[in-house]
Write a protein that holds these residues in place. Structure first.
Motif: not given
Lengths: 428, 428
Positions: B311-331, B264-271
């Motif tokens: 198929g990995v999108v380059p992560a920026t500094e902003e990604d580490w601070a983002t709560e996506y709440l979507s089918l996105d994840i930083a690694m 359930r990507p839209s909730v606060c306990n999603a990774a």
């Protein structure tokens, strides 16, 4: 870090209040991991250092006292500011007492095995950084620091400017004791030297200050509560009431009112207003007023009270709202227990109220309906106290309803955390 | 008051927001005294009324939806705003569920006989008046009111203006249900019709609002925390991390990351971010990334991740601070567990973090040192949830350390009070 490097970091740094909060936050992680034995060793070292550095502390305190006299602060404030050998011994004893209290950190609050086998537990953990804003009482500097440390927290202090020199030395003594034990000295900080900016940094230190405890006058507390954006634990004033029910036994009524007013009039759990239910007034008012007067108390009464006892000063509306903190008490005759509770709702600060009654129905109604941190039936209001409740040390008496209500001990300076141990469980 | 008089008081009154807070405060005394049976009866009546008044509710909701479309609010907001028969049935069911939960009021927290014989107990009591500020989700109006009532509180609601018409009818339905049961309808109030002034009155209602719960976006919560002078329980955002230790079992790593992101990507306990310890990266990154991509997740990775998986999108500094709440994840690949924990300290919102590891030392270090409301070893972050923890209903998930931390149930909407029963004891 070596002990030498730690000691070097003890020297005063020229930086911003926010830098100090940040260093306290970093140090808080090490403090949180100290074992009970390690914390006890550090606290005993602080106690020893206070005694061995007494001369230096007294010299700094003398500067504060001189400045206070020049500035014309009152005699009772000067007395609260004063440190001498005996008072420093007392301070050291209080620190040793805190060291002997049960360590709240790690306490298992509750736990369960989740439906899927994850072992879940709620453990008590330190807050992190505790801020304190208080008035010119150097003993609070040491008290709060010791209590915060024993609860596993770093502490950032902002004391009254009249105690600046004393606090500077006390903080230095405590930081050196930490460093000598290989503990990050940044865990005890003062922002006294930044004046108003120090207090402002504490009140707005979101993410750096986990909880802020104001200690002092109603005005100071009001300012901190209103201005702060960090969570505050409000330790409030006590406009404390005693209700004498129509069925109140003569001796309990007299003894409880006199004790609650006279035993230590200057503290927040001392009684300030007595409400006498009309049906019992003719029997109760005169002996209670006379017993109070024998102890030197001035009774500020309404007309009904004045008509039943001599030497009563007329009470005004203002008296009902006054926390005298002196040998004065307000007294009013009310028509019923309901009217007494209505008066309490209108004027109480929600600290402590007590009823004296032989009627179980009235006792239980009072205990259930009066919305204060502590309510008593047939006991003195002076019992609302961390020491009396067996907490060993007292951070203050909370009159708010969030987190802590009534006397606060060490566990009230901690938070909790949920810990789950699984073996690959995912949510279905 | 007769039921007729109570019903009369249900009609909308022209007055100030402060007047409503005052009436809620007065009504809170009656609510605090309701027995568990009485509260259950009122809540079931509310559930029944929601169902029987569904047409009226849907009609009001249609006004909100029309206005929302005209104002061009987004599709997902419109969907959250929408009420239909099935959703109203769901709402009624949630109210009945709350009614079935254990009543927290009156619970004996602890107690003792004092040294002098005074019988002392700490009992759970209602807060009094609970305020709620939230966004345009009419289900929250009913949820919060039901939970507040079951915990013995009056409630003052301020919902998003886009749901104004729905909320007005929902509050009216609930107030009529109270009145029909002889309960003071003033225990449920809305200040929606005062706009910004309603929210302002709640945030500054010292002495009238005992606790304020903001529910919604990070911006709304930040505003409420910063502006309020009443105590606030902060329910925060979740920038949730999973650490894959060098020893992480392949299957646990893959299953836990996928579940925590996808279930359930839209909730606060999603990774939102996965941190892989370098020693395990060559083994773990590719299969975890591929499993995520099979579920439609976009992986935003650093260079090390991109070099190990396609198929990995380059992560920026902003990604580490983002709560996506979507089918996105930083690694990100980190050098050590220490570096992983340092990253978490820098970017986490303190909600939930989990480690996947076969090494007990690393598991215990992580659980002890990561300072979040919930920490897991080898389990999905999705378990941080009142329902999963067995609380039955959830007020929100607190990310502050004061009063409540993690999922909040009914007891978290109560305070405590000290009650002492004596027989004339005074302090020596």
């Amino acid at each position: 870090m070596t002990a030498d490097a730690l000691l070097a970091s003890v020297t005063t740094q020229t930086d911003t209040p926010e830098d100090r909060l940040r260093r306290a936050k970093t140090a808080s992680r090490a403090i949180a991991r100290l074992t009970s034995d390690e914390k006890a060793a550090v606290l005993h070292a602080i106690a020893d250092a206070l005694v061995s550095d007494a001369e230096r502390i007294i010299a700094a305190n003398a500067d504060d006292l001189r400045r206070g006299e020049t500035d014309g602060i009152g005699a009772s404030l000067l007395d609260r500011l004063r440190l001498d050998g005996a008072r420093i011994d007392g301070l050291a004893g209080a620190v040793r007492q805190v060291a002997s209290l049960p360590d709240p950190v790690g306490e298992l609050v509750r736990g369960q095995r989740m439906y899927n086998g994850v072992m879940l537990e709620q453990r008590r953990v330190p807050f992190g950084v505790v801020g304190a804003i208080y008035e010119a009482r150097p003993n609070v500097t040491v008290d709060i620091a010791a209590i915060a440390l024993q609860a596993g927290n770093a502490v950032v202090l902002r004391g009254g400017s009249a105690a600046r020199s004393s606090n500077e030395v006390l903080v230095d003594v405590m930081r050196r004791s930490l460093a000598a034990h290989g503990v990050d000295a940044e865990a005890i900080q003062t922002v006294d030297d930044f004046g108003r900016d120090g207090a402002r940094a504490l009140m707005h230190g979101r993410g750096l200050v986990d909880v802020l405890v104001p200690r002092g006058s109603a005005g100071l507390i009001e300012t901190v509560v209103t201005e702060s954006t960090v969570p505050v634990i409000e330790t409030g004033a006590g406009n404390v009431h005693i209700v004498l029910d129509a069925s109140a036994p003569d001796d309990w009524a007299r003894d409880i009112v006199v004790n609650a007013k006279v035993q230590r009039p200057s503290v927040c759990n001392a009684a300030e207003t007595v409400l006498v239910v009309r049906e019992g007034a003719a029997r109760l008012v005169a002996p209670v007023v006379e017993a109070l007067q024998r102890e030197g108390v001035t009774v500020h009464g309404d007309e009904a009270v004045a008509s039943l006892a001599g030497g009563v000063v007329p009470a005004t509306e203002e008296d009902w709202a006054t926390e005298y903190l002196s040998l004065d008490i307000a007294m009013r005759v009310v028509d019923s227990l309901d009217d007494a509770m209505e008066h309490i709702r209108a004027y109480s600060t929600g600290h402590t109220e007590s009823i004296v009654t032989a009627d179980v129905r009235n006792a239980e109604r009072f205990l259930a309906e009066v919305d204060s941190a502590a309510v008593f039936a047939n006991a003195s209001t002076r019992f609302t106290d961390g020491g009396e409740f067996g907490f060993g040390a007292e951070v203050g008496i909370s009159t708010q309803k969030l987190h802590a209500r009534g006397p606060m001990g060490l566990p009230e300076l901690t938070s909790t955390k949920w810990v789950g141990r699984g073996s690959g469980q995912v949510r279905g």
